[in-house]
Design a protein around this motif. Structure first.
Motif, mmCIF file in Angstrom:
data_model
loop_
_atom_site.group_PDB
_atom_site.id
_atom_site.type_symbol
_atom_site.label_atom_id
_atom_site.label_comp_id
_atom_site.label_asym_id
_atom_site.label_seq_id
_atom_site.Cartn_x
_atom_site.Cartn_y
_atom_site.Cartn_z
ATOM 1 N N HIS A 127 -13.460 8.899 -14.977
ATOM 2 C CA HIS A 127 -13.591 9.485 -13.639
ATOM 3 C C HIS A 127 -12.300 9.225 -12.864
ATOM 4 N N LYS A 128 -11.601 10.296 -12.458
ATOM 5 C CA LYS A 128 -10.296 10.155 -11.820
ATOM 6 C C LYS A 128 -10.304 10.763 -10.418
ATOM 7 N N PHE A 129 -9.627 10.082 -9.494
ATOM 8 C CA PHE A 129 -9.433 10.622 -8.150
ATOM 9 C C PHE A 129 -8.260 9.895 -7.498
ATOM 10 N N LYS A 130 -7.860 10.364 -6.327
ATOM 11 C CA LYS A 130 -6.728 9.777 -5.618
ATOM 12 C C LYS A 130 -7.159 9.378 -4.218
ATOM 13 N N LEU A 131 -6.816 8.158 -3.814
ATOM 14 C CA LEU A 131 -7.132 7.692 -2.470
ATOM 15 C C LEU A 131 -6.109 8.220 -1.472
ATOM 16 N N ASN A 132 -6.463 8.202 -0.202
ATOM 17 C CA ASN A 132 -5.554 8.696 0.832
ATOM 18 C C ASN A 132 -4.291 7.849 0.970
ATOM 19 N N ASN A 133 -4.332 6.620 0.458
ATOM 20 C CA ASN A 133 -3.113 5.804 0.484
ATOM 21 C C ASN A 133 -2.202 6.115 -0.705
ATOM 22 N N GLU B 97 1.966 8.244 3.336
ATOM 23 C CA GLU B 97 2.940 9.016 2.575
ATOM 24 C C GLU B 97 3.479 8.163 1.431
ATOM 25 N N THR B 98 3.422 8.712 0.223
ATOM 26 C CA THR B 98 3.912 7.971 -0.937
ATOM 27 C C THR B 98 5.389 8.262 -1.176
ATOM 28 N N SER B 99 6.026 7.361 -1.908
ATOM 29 C CA SER B 99 7.446 7.519 -2.205
ATOM 30 C C SER B 99 7.631 8.056 -3.618
ATOM 31 N N SER B 100 8.786 8.644 -3.849
ATOM 32 C CA SER B 100 9.136 9.140 -5.173
ATOM 33 C C SER B 100 10.570 8.720 -5.471
ATOM 34 N N VAL B 101 10.769 8.099 -6.633
ATOM 35 C CA VAL B 101 12.102 7.629 -6.995
ATOM 36 C C VAL B 101 12.452 8.118 -8.394
ATOM 37 N N ILE B 102 13.729 8.124 -8.691
ATOM 38 C CA ILE B 102 14.220 8.463 -10.027
ATOM 39 C C ILE B 102 14.926 7.231 -10.585
ATOM 40 N N ILE B 103 14.385 6.683 -11.664
ATOM 41 C CA ILE B 103 15.010 5.522 -12.292
ATOM 42 C C ILE B 103 16.264 5.987 -13.025
ATOM 43 N N LYS B 104 17.384 5.362 -12.744
ATOM 44 C CA LYS B 104 18.650 5.735 -13.371
ATOM 45 C C LYS B 104 18.847 4.936 -14.662
ATOM 46 N N ASP C 3 9.575 1.340 -1.568
ATOM 47 C CA ASP C 3 9.946 2.380 -2.529
ATOM 48 C C ASP C 3 9.065 2.398 -3.772
ATOM 49 N N PHE C 4 8.446 1.262 -4.130
ATOM 50 C CA PHE C 4 7.685 1.208 -5.383
ATOM 51 C C PHE C 4 6.203 0.887 -5.199
ATOM 52 N N TYR C 5 5.859 0.018 -4.266
ATOM 53 C CA TYR C 5 4.451 -0.343 -4.105
ATOM 54 C C TYR C 5 3.670 0.742 -3.361
ATOM 55 N N LEU C 6 4.376 1.691 -2.777
ATOM 56 C CA LEU C 6 3.733 2.876 -2.203
ATOM 57 C C LEU C 6 4.134 4.114 -3.007
ATOM 58 N N ASN C 7 4.441 3.889 -4.282
ATOM 59 C CA ASN C 7 4.926 4.954 -5.156
ATOM 60 C C ASN C 7 3.793 5.881 -5.577
ATOM 61 N N GLU C 8 4.117 7.151 -5.775
ATOM 62 C CA GLU C 8 3.110 8.148 -6.140
ATOM 63 C C GLU C 8 2.529 7.918 -7.534
ATOM 64 N N ASN C 9 3.188 7.109 -8.363
ATOM 65 C CA ASN C 9 2.727 6.896 -9.736
ATOM 66 C C ASN C 9 1.924 5.611 -9.935
#
Length: 421
Positions: A11-17, A220-227, A187-193
């Motif tokens: 069972h999958k869903f996404k919270l507002n945070n 609002e979640t963050s999105s980063v690109i790991i280099k 940048d990471f603990y509020l990350n979209e993933n």
């Protein structure tokens, strides 16, 4: 047909945070919880909003420690009052927080999420944590196995983040501040993933209802690109000696392989092919190990260790022996002249069946199953994909990997007692 990994739908869903939630109902005595954050020990450079950010080595581990600080006290102790066991772990690419128990699971999960969403960092508690982590670093600095691993990595690698310990060095820790931790948290603990996984005898609809009630404020979640860091195919240093406070000398042989395809499924397949190759050539049933023991060059079988991160696949075999130079000489002759004879269909099929059987047995443990599910899910893969990948590996795959190696991709380390210097 592959065996069914989970008996019930997930069972999958996404919270507002922004937290992705996966609920896995199963018939077990204990409920296990795992909350994964996509930052680890080798997350040292990333891009956000077009800006490249450098991360101080050891920061992810420091953040894992410090996240349990709350205005009311130690979060670990608070969770224990709920009757659950809590833990945390930083790996090369992920930080995971875990809970398990029989009761108060939802209460504990709500507390954990709030603790991770609302950090309490002060100059004072960061300085206090720095002392604790320095003691942990010192413990590893004095450990012979850790010293050997670091030395061999320094021979295999030129500039990859794997050269940095997950804990960082004492000099690194000195540079970590409240401000740098808050930046990483944002940048990471509020990350979209980031993901929350719960497996156990749970009512998924009740869990969804309670979690959504407690986290109904949009964030609002963050999105980063790991280099990534480019790494040469060749090893940096082919051979060296290391003198330590050890009783018995040893030889460590490191193999360096650069993945041609960087998607996780391809890298996972290569890691399994490498495991098969090394087991066939240097495992307990191999002719090489048998001959080395019969000749008296070693008294036990090789130990294996593999690291598969980003574009790098490193494999190390090592054994305690006074005959380290003889082992190296025999290894070179065997690996480059005779090893292909070991790669037969019969040996391959026996080894593959045994490996797959052991893998499936590990999945009987739901905590292991949850860990693998989370690890694979963060990389757009499933446990079913892993099982099928292992089944699809052929002897030709193993031979092709073997034939891709040359002398420039292998490094040797002799570890000797200090009194032999």
């Amino acid at each position: 047909m592959n065996p069914k990994v989970f008996e019930n739908p997930i069972h999958k869903f996404k919270l507002n945070n922004g937290l992705n939630v996966h609920l896995i109902p199963t018939n077990s005595q204990i409920t296990f919880v795992q909350l994964d954050i996509p930052i680890g020990g080798i997350t040292l450079r990333y891009e956000k909003d077009g800006i490249i950010n450098q991360v101080i080595p050891g920061s992810a581990h420091f953040l894992e420690h410090k996240i349990f600080a709350t205005p009311e006290g130690d979060g670990f102790q608070k969770l224990s009052t709920f009757g659950v066991s809590a833990n945390a772990m930083t790996t090369y690419q992920t930080t995971s927080y875990t809970i398990n128990g029989h009761e108060n699971i939802l209460l504990s999960v709500i507390y954990l999420i709030k603790m991770l969403d609302e950090p309490y960092f002060t100059d004072k508690n960061v300085a206090s944590e720095r002392k604790i982590i320095n003691e942990e670093i010192q413990m590893y600095d004095d450990d012979p196995d850790t010293i050997i691993d670091r030395k061999l990595f320094s021979q295999l690698l030129y500039n990859h983040p794997l050269l940095n310990d997950i804990l960082g060095t004492k000099a690194d820790i000195k540079e970590i501040s409240k401000e740098s931790l808050l930046k990483l948290h944002q940048d990471f603990y509020l990350n979209e993933n980031r993901q929350l996984l719960i497996i156990g005898p749970i009512d998924v609809y009740e869990y969804e209802k309670v979690l959504k009630e407690n986290f109904n404020t949009y964030k609002e979640t963050s999105s980063v690109i790991i280099k990534k860091t480019e790494e040469p195919k060749e090893v940096k240093l082919k051979q060296d000696k290391l003198y330590l406070d050890v009783f018995m000398p040893s030889i460590s042989i490191g193999f360096k392989y650069i993945h041609q395809k960087l998607d996780y499924l391809s890298r996972y397949k290569n890691s399994m092919i490498m495991s098969f190759l090394m087991r066939l050539l240097f495992g307990k049933q191999s002719s090489f190990s048998d001959q080395m023991i019969k000749k008296g060059y070693m008294n036990s079988n090789f130990d294996f260790d593999m690291t598969n991160e980003e574009q790098l696949l490193l494999y190390v075999i090592d054994v305690n022996t006074k005959n380290y130079e003889k082992i190296k000489e025999e290894f070179i002759n065997y690996f480059f002249n005779e090893a292909l004879n070991e790669l037969t269909h019969e040996n391959f099929e026996i080894m593959k069946r045994g490996y797959l059987g052991g893998y499936l047995m590990e999945l009987d443990d739901i905590e292991t199953k949850l860990y693998l599910y989370g690890k694979f899910n963060l990389n757009q893969m499933t446990i079913e994909d892993a099982i099928q990948t292992i089944k699809d590996i052929t002897l030709d795959d193993v031979i092709a990997l073997y034939q891709s190696f040359n002398d420039d991709m292998i490094s040797y380390l002799f570890t000797l007692p200090k009194d032999k210097k």
